[in-house]
Motif scaffolding. Structure first.
Motif, short mmCIF file in Angstrom:
data_model
loop_
_atom_site.label_atom_id
_atom_site.label_comp_id
_atom_site.label_asym_id
_atom_site.label_seq_id
_atom_site.Cartn_x
_atom_site.Cartn_y
_atom_site.Cartn_z
N TRP A 14 -6.45 9.65 -2.64
CA TRP A 14 -6.55 8.53 -3.58
C TRP A 14 -6.62 7.25 -2.77
CZ3 TRP A 14 -7.35 8.52 -8.74
CH2 TRP A 14 -7.18 9.73 -9.42
N VAL A 15 -7.66 6.45 -2.99
CA VAL A 15 -7.88 5.24 -2.19
C VAL A 15 -8.17 4.06 -3.10
CG1 VAL A 15 -8.77 6.60 -0.24
CG2 VAL A 15 -10.37 5.64 -1.94
N ILE A 16 -8.12 2.87 -2.50
CA ILE A 16 -8.63 1.67 -3.18
C ILE A 16 -9.67 1.03 -2.26
CG2 ILE A 16 -6.51 1.26 -4.48
CD1 ILE A 16 -5.81 -0.97 -2.48
N ASP A 17 -10.71 0.45 -2.89
CA ASP A 17 -11.77 -0.23 -2.15
C ASP A 17 -11.68 -1.74 -2.28
OD1 ASP A 17 -13.17 2.25 -1.35
OD2 ASP A 17 -13.51 2.44 -3.51
N LYS A 18 -10.74 -2.19 -3.11
CA LYS A 18 -10.46 -3.61 -3.27
C LYS A 18 -9.10 -3.71 -3.93
CE LYS A 18 -12.79 -3.90 -7.75
NZ LYS A 18 -13.83 -4.59 -8.56
N TYR A 19 -8.51 -4.90 -3.92
CA TYR A 19 -7.22 -5.11 -4.55
C TYR A 19 -7.42 -5.44 -6.02
CZ TYR A 19 -5.66 -5.39 0.28
OH TYR A 19 -5.41 -5.11 1.60
N ARG A 61 -9.13 5.15 -6.80
CA ARG A 61 -10.30 6.04 -6.84
C ARG A 61 -9.98 7.34 -6.10
NH1 ARG A 61 -14.50 6.89 -3.10
NH2 ARG A 61 -13.76 5.17 -1.77
N PHE A 62 -10.34 8.46 -6.74
CA PHE A 62 -10.16 9.75 -6.09
C PHE A 62 -11.44 10.10 -5.34
CE2 PHE A 62 -10.57 14.40 -6.03
CZ PHE A 62 -9.42 14.72 -5.31
N VAL A 87 2.57 -0.23 -5.75
CA VAL A 87 1.97 -0.96 -6.87
C VAL A 87 1.63 -2.38 -6.44
CG1 VAL A 87 2.35 -1.81 -9.21
CG2 VAL A 87 3.19 0.46 -8.55
N ASN A 88 2.55 -3.01 -5.71
CA ASN A 88 2.30 -4.38 -5.24
C ASN A 88 1.15 -4.44 -4.24
OD1 ASN A 88 4.42 -5.34 -6.81
ND2 ASN A 88 5.92 -5.11 -5.17
N MET A 89 1.10 -3.47 -3.32
CA MET A 89 0.00 -3.44 -2.34
C MET A 89 -1.34 -3.18 -3.00
SD MET A 89 1.68 -1.42 0.90
CE MET A 89 0.06 -1.26 1.70
N ARG A 90 -1.35 -2.38 -4.05
CA ARG A 90 -2.58 -2.15 -4.80
C ARG A 90 -3.14 -3.47 -5.32
NH1 ARG A 90 -1.49 -0.51 -10.61
NH2 ARG A 90 -1.35 -2.80 -10.55
N SER A 91 -2.24 -4.39 -5.69
CA SER A 91 -2.66 -5.68 -6.22
C SER A 91 -2.91 -6.73 -5.14
CB SER A 91 -1.59 -6.20 -7.20
OG SER A 91 -1.38 -5.26 -8.24
N GLY A 92 -2.69 -6.38 -3.88
CA GLY A 92 -2.98 -7.30 -2.78
C GLY A 92 -1.78 -7.96 -2.17
N TYR A 93 -0.58 -7.65 -2.66
CA TYR A 93 0.63 -8.26 -2.13
C TYR A 93 0.81 -7.92 -0.66
CZ TYR A 93 5.67 -8.81 -1.31
OH TYR A 93 6.90 -9.13 -0.79
N GLY A 94 1.06 -8.92 0.16
CA GLY A 94 1.32 -8.70 1.58
C GLY A 94 0.09 -8.45 2.43
N ALA A 95 -1.10 -8.60 1.86
CA ALA A 95 -2.32 -8.25 2.59
C ALA A 95 -2.49 -9.09 3.86
CB ALA A 95 -3.54 -8.42 1.68
N THR A 109 -13.73 -7.63 10.54
CA THR A 109 -14.06 -8.59 9.49
C THR A 109 -13.18 -8.34 8.27
OG1 THR A 109 -15.81 -7.13 8.66
CG2 THR A 109 -16.44 -8.80 10.27
N LYS A 110 -13.12 -9.31 7.37
CA LYS A 110 -12.29 -9.20 6.19
C LYS A 110 -12.70 -8.01 5.33
CE LYS A 110 -10.59 -11.91 2.26
NZ LYS A 110 -10.67 -13.18 1.53
N GLY A 111 -11.72 -7.25 4.86
CA GLY A 111 -12.00 -6.11 4.00
C GLY A 111 -12.16 -4.80 4.72
N GLU A 112 -12.05 -4.79 6.06
CA GLU A 112 -12.25 -3.54 6.79
C GLU A 112 -11.06 -2.60 6.71
OE1 GLU A 112 -13.95 -3.27 10.61
OE2 GLU A 112 -15.48 -4.78 10.25
N GLU A 113 -9.98 -3.01 6.01
CA GLU A 113 -8.88 -2.07 5.80
C GLU A 113 -9.23 -1.02 4.76
OE1 GLU A 113 -7.67 -5.63 3.10
OE2 GLU A 113 -8.89 -5.25 4.88
N PHE A 114 -10.31 -1.27 3.99
CA PHE A 114 -10.74 -0.33 2.96
C PHE A 114 -11.68 0.72 3.54
CE2 PHE A 114 -10.15 -4.48 0.69
CZ PHE A 114 -8.99 -4.14 0.03
#
Length: 425
Positions: free
Chosen positions: A47-52, A59-60, A89-97, A111-116
């Motif tokens: 289970w991953v996220i591609d954005k906050y 997404r599975f 839950v907080n990280m899913r929403s972008g907390y602490g990014a 570059t920005k967003g490469e953690e996804f």
């Protein structure tokens, strides 16, 4: 010929190496068995996220790359069970990014967003599949548990890679489902109570007073009647937010160390916290919580899992000028960095912490912040308490791997009564 024979003997002797586990030595071959998975398998379900964002960003996928060992001290674990914590839950929403991305990429090469795509989940209980060349504490097939730091890829996947010093042998008395409920909350509470608060099994028990010691000396010398004994002075602990994952673990640790525990939670959780050992239970919804606390003796230690306005009144219930300590797990550190950037956020955090510490020091109490700390050594100590029957997992609900979004929604609603666990296998 003689040189050849000596070489053969040396090679034969080198084939056995002694690997020292933290408490005992085990013998194993120096040539490691690494992978027990198919060499043709390069992807796994996760289970991953591609954005906050909100829950729909989960997404599975069946095509997440299987993690590989990059450093010689790493271990790959096949995940049997994981859990969902509020930080997920907080990280899913972008907390602490901001802070977490700095940890992931300190040189700002990416570059920005490469953690996804980013995999969430901090707890894992499973089986070791591969070990790096420097790992001396584990071998493939070992049942282990761990809490993965939030800047690393998480555990809501078939496999996860962690550092060897973050892993511990799973308590023998627990199933994988039970074990997966503990590591993150246990290490968070352990950091607050033991590392920051300085508490342990030696300094939380009732201590004999000078009067009592004098009485015992009189008895030894047959001086009767001896003076009457005062009651034992028990170490008094107040836990705010006692029914969640951290709170339920903290109650049990403090009772294992023979402290007196007062738990603050809602009325419907009072039976749970009493079963875990709480001596006094106060309903924060009663409307007179502070009045009830005033009727009790002052506390030596307060653990705050709630935050917000709590610290404006909670510190008033500590014993002044006695070394009493207030520790909160709700800090503005990550939020400041998200809001102000790295430099200004760290500066603001330092000013806030320093001013609060100094202010309360002059009022006769210690004010501290605590954070989660990944540690296999601490998990060793926790596993011992579990196998001795002093700590039990508190699981509110379990979900299958296919229902991870529902598990996130449940945790997001709050009012936890223990942990939410995901059975990956």
């Amino acid at each position: 010929m003689e040189l050849l024979l000596k070489t053969c003997v040396l090679r034969r002797n080198a084939c056995t190496a002694v690997c020292f586990w933290r408490s005992h030595a085990v013998q194993k071959p120096s040539v490691k068995k690494i992978s027990t998975t198919s060499p043709r398998s390069t992807v796994m379900p996760a289970w991953v996220i591609d954005k906050y964002g909100k829950n729909e960003v989960l997404r599975f996928t069946q095509n997440m790359m299987i993690p590989v060992i990059h450093y010689p001290n790493e271990v790959i674990i096949k995940v049997h069970a994981a859990s969902v914590n509020p930080i997920d839950v907080n990280m899913r929403s972008g907390y602490g990014a901001t802070a977490l991305n700095m940890k992931r990429d300190p040189l700002h090469i990416k570059t920005k967003g490469e953690e996804f795509p980013l995999t969430l989940g901090r707890d894992v209980s499973g089986v070791v599949m591969e070990c790096g060349l420097d790992v001396r504490y584990f071998k493939p097939g070992d049942e282990v548990w761990a809490a993965v730091p939030p800047w690393k890829q998480g555990t809501l996947s078939e496999f996860v890679v962690v550092s060897g010093n973050e892993v511990s042998l799973k308590p023998k008395s627990l199933t994988h489902t039970q074990a997966a409920s503990l590591p993150y909350v246990a290490l968070t509470a352990w950091s607050a109570i033991h590392k920051v608060g300085g508490l342990n099994d030696k300094n939380c028990t009732g201590k004999r007073s000078v009067t009592e010691l004098h009485r015992l000396q009189l008895e030894k010398h047959r001086v009767y009647p001896p003076p009457s004994l005062p009651p034992l002075c028990l170490y008094r602990v107040l836990i705010l937010g006692a029914s969640g994952g951290v709170g339920t673990f903290a109650i049990q640790v403090m009772k294992a160390w023979a402290a007196h525990v007062t738990a603050v939670c809602s009325q419907d959780a009072s039976e749970l916290v009493r079963k875990l050992g709480a001596d006094d239970v106060i309903d924060y919804r009663s409307g007179n919580m502070e009045e009830q606390l005033k009727s009790l003796k002052p506390f030596d230690f307060i653990l705050d899992n709630v935050g917000g306005s709590t610290e404006t009144w909670a510190l008033n219930f500590l014993k002044k000028w006695s070394g009493a300590t207030y520790v909160t797990l709700v800090t503005p550190f990550l939020l400041n960095m998200d809001r102000l950037g790295i430099a200004d956020g760290m500066l603001q955090t330092g000013v806030t912490m320093g001013s609060k510490t100094l202010k309360h020091f002059w009022q006769g109490v210690h004010y501290r912040w605590a954070f989660f700390m990944a540690s296999g050594l601490y998990l060793d100590d926790i596993a011992k308490l579990v196998d001795e029957g002093k700590i039990q997992p508190v699981i509110e609900k379990t979900f299958p791997f296919s229902k991870v979004p529902e598990a996130f929604l449940k945790v997001e609603r709050g009012h936890a009564r223990g942990k939410t666990v995901i059975n990956v296998i």
